[in-house]
Enzyme design. Structure first.
Site, PDB file in Angstrom:
ATOM      1  N   THR A  49      -5.967  18.412  -1.418  1.00 12.27           N
ATOM      2  CA  THR A  49      -5.562  17.540  -2.352  1.00 12.27           C
ATOM      3  C   THR A  49      -6.591  17.561  -3.651  1.00 12.27           C
ATOM      4  OG1 THR A  49      -4.420  16.322  -1.018  1.00 12.27           O
ATOM      5  CG2 THR A  49      -4.914  15.297  -2.995  1.00 12.27           C
ATOM      6  N   ARG A  62       0.778   7.462  -7.992  1.00  8.79           N
ATOM      7  CA  ARG A  62      -0.388   6.478  -7.369  1.00  8.79           C
ATOM      8  C   ARG A  62      -1.739   6.919  -8.247  1.00  8.79           C
ATOM      9  NH1 ARG A  62       0.422   4.263  -2.519  1.00  8.79           N
ATOM     10  NH2 ARG A  62      -1.694   4.428  -1.848  1.00  8.79           N
ATOM     11  N   TYR A 107       0.836  -1.188  -0.035  1.00 12.44           N
ATOM     12  CA  TYR A 107       0.063  -0.032   0.152  1.00 12.44           C
ATOM     13  C   TYR A 107       0.819   1.131   0.147  1.00 12.44           C
ATOM     14  CZ  TYR A 107      -2.727   3.837   2.090  1.00 12.44           C
ATOM     15  OH  TYR A 107      -3.250   4.867   2.035  1.00 12.44           O
ATOM     16  N   SER A 143      -3.061  13.566   7.444  1.00 12.33           N
ATOM     17  CA  SER A 143      -3.954  13.038   6.357  1.00 12.33           C
ATOM     18  C   SER A 143      -5.372  13.458   6.709  1.00 12.33           C
ATOM     19  CB  SER A 143      -3.600  11.836   5.772  1.00 12.33           C
ATOM     20  OG  SER A 143      -4.624  11.276   5.113  1.00 12.33           O
ATOM     21  N   GLN A 155      -4.460  18.061   5.733  1.00 13.38           N
ATOM     22  CA  GLN A 155      -4.795  17.768   4.566  1.00 13.38           C
ATOM     23  C   GLN A 155      -6.241  17.561   4.277  1.00 13.38           C
ATOM     24  OE1 GLN A 155      -5.023  14.183   3.443  1.00 13.38           O
ATOM     25  NE2 GLN A 155      -5.887  14.903   1.574  1.00 13.38           N
ATOM     26  N   LYS A 200      -2.373  20.968  -3.412  1.00 18.47           N
ATOM     27  CA  LYS A 200      -1.475  19.756  -3.699  1.00 18.47           C
ATOM     28  C   LYS A 200      -2.172  19.035  -4.989  1.00 18.47           C
ATOM     29  CE  LYS A 200       0.810  15.940  -1.445  1.00 18.47           C
ATOM     30  NZ  LYS A 200       0.334  14.836  -2.301  1.00 18.47           N
ATOM     31  N   TYR A 229      -9.694  16.437   1.578  1.00 15.40           N
ATOM     32  CA  TYR A 229     -10.200  16.201   0.250  1.00 15.40           C
ATOM     33  C   TYR A 229     -11.606  17.027   0.161  1.00 15.40           C
ATOM     34  CZ  TYR A 229      -7.141  12.340   0.511  1.00 15.40           C
ATOM     35  OH  TYR A 229      -6.029  11.369   0.578  1.00 15.40           O
ATOM     36  N   ARG A 268      -4.616   0.796  -8.801  1.00 19.87           N
ATOM     37  CA  ARG A 268      -3.185   0.431  -8.166  1.00 19.87           C
ATOM     38  C   ARG A 268      -3.358  -0.954  -7.970  1.00 19.87           C
ATOM     39  NH1 ARG A 268      -4.399   4.921  -3.531  1.00 19.87           N
ATOM     40  NH2 ARG A 268      -4.320   6.927  -4.953  1.00 19.87           N
ATOM     41  N   HIS A 319       0.790  12.629  -6.917  1.00 24.35           N
ATOM     42  CA  HIS A 319       0.312  11.811  -6.108  1.00 24.35           C
ATOM     43  C   HIS A 319       1.242  10.583  -5.865  1.00 24.35           C
ATOM     44  CE1 HIS A 319      -3.385  11.883  -3.607  1.00 24.35           C
ATOM     45  NE2 HIS A 319      -2.807  10.623  -3.324  1.00 24.35           N
TER      46      HIS A 319
END
Length: 388
Positions: free
Chosen positions: A157, A284, A26, A108, A129, A257, A131, A166, A281
């Protein structure tokens, strides 16, 4: 393993041994065939420092300012989702290490430790951070929580309108799709084959909830269930108008970001960003895109001078920090390096890593004949195309 870790690759080797396979993958993996993941690191190798000698470098100063935050070196710890699964309450350990090193720590949205828990470490402010979630009420409430615990720098972000494919996460069952045997191998069997992690993190490191989201997903009991909720909350309809709305809600520093083009850098500035992070990122999201460091100079040239420019992706040593600054960055963010270090050695590992970055940055300055970050410029580099 008796390896004394010095470099990021050293910490990575130890982390790979210590972590259950699905957790290591991960952190370590990227999107699709991981072309961009490799490119982020490889493109730094084509940037050579221009050594200069017989200068007075008896006193070298690596300090800088990033988005209004004074730093001992031009570096911040990037947000790492599920960090607390890598070591016991890892975000707490990383914050302590960052405080000791004099650099910002970024928490995060999907951290294991909450805003409130991290704020208890010290009075030194940290970054947060976030979203853009579909539920704007949740966004507003989280912003208020961050402000109330002293956060004054928001890292927003913008490159996760959808989640990149992924392959490693699919194979290990984190992203779904694995067979029953695959899920068993990634879960219980992987835990049992790493008894130290199982005891120190799996048992003593509880709770394994997403601390910042626990009140919004009360039925969730593990990170996978939280990830599912967050995945449904990602809003693919977000535009720069939403960032302008965010700017109205947030009175502190706003860092955008996920910028990878001059046009998006300009749009971020027009929406009210104080800084942008040139980032793919960590390889990713969309595989095959350009490395962050190769895109950095064009973004720096395009955005207004008063907007700070940071970059992340592929930074693996203090010399890379020097290279990025010489190409126009005010500083860098590092994610995987501190994730490997905390998994390998906890707080001591992150401290050791940051001490190494500071030493390497100091050496780069001195051997290129300058004594401060402010003196670093493009003239101190030789790029691949300069050799032709």
């Amino acid at each position: 393993m008796n390896l004394v870790p010095v470099s990021v690759s050293d910490y990575r080797r130890i982390a790979e041994r210590k972590l259950p396979r699905f957790l290591f993958d991960y952190v370590d993996g990227g999107a699709y065939g991981e072309v961009t993941l490799a490119r982020n690191v490889a493109d730094f190798a084509g940037i050579s420092p221009r050594q200069r000698v017989m200068r007075d470098v008896s006193s070298v100063d690596t300090s800088a300012s990033l988005a209004g935050t004074d730093c001992a070196i031009p570096l911040a710890l990037a947000p790492v989702g599920m960090g607390g699964m890598l070591a016991r309450r890892a975000e707490i350990q990383a914050k302590r290490a960052a405080d000791a090193a004099g650099v910002p720590f970024t928490l995060s949205t999907v951290s294991i430790c909450s805003l409130e828990e991290v704020a208890e470490v010290s009075d030194r402010p940290f970054w947060f951070q976030l979203y853009m979630l579909r539920d704007r009420g949740v966004v507003t409430e989280i912003l208020n929580r961050a402000w109330s615990v002293g956060v004054r720098t928001l890292v927003f972000t913008v490159d996760l309108a959808v989640v990149g494919e992924r392959y490693r996460d699919v194979r290990n069952g984190i992203a779904g799709g694995a067979s029953t045997w695959g899920r068993l191998r990634a879960g219980p069997l992987s835990y049992l084959s790493h008894p130290r992690w199982l005891w120190d993190v799996g048992l003593k490191g509880k709770p394994h909830t997403f601390g910042n989201l626990a009140s919004y997903v009360p039925a969730a009991t593990n990170p996978t269930q939280y990830r599912d909720w967050v995945g449904r909350q990602f809003d693919a309809s977000v535009t720069w108008k939403d960032i302008a709305w965010l700017r109205e809600q947030w009175q502190g520093q706003l860092i955008i970001k996920g910028v990878l083009s001059p046009e998006d850098g300009i749009a971020a500035a027009q929406a009210g960003a104080d800084a942008v992070v040139v980032s793919n990122h960590g390889g990713r999201q969309l595989d095959g895109v350009a490395s962050s460091v190769s895109t950095l100079p064009r973004v720096r040239e395009a955005v207004p001078e008063q907007v700070s420019v940071l970059m992340d992706g592929g930074v693996r040593c203090g010399l890379d920090v020097f290279r990025a600054v010489a190409l126009g960055a005010d500083g860098v963010m590092i994610g995987r390096p501190w994730a490997y270090a905390v998994a390998a050695r906890g707080e001591a590992g992150v401290r050791g890593l940051l001490e190494a970055f500071a030493r390497e940055m100091s050496v780069a300055l001195a051997l290129c004949g300058v004594t401060s970050v402010a003196e670093v410029s493009r003239d101190l580099l030789i790029l691949d195309n300069d050799r032709h």
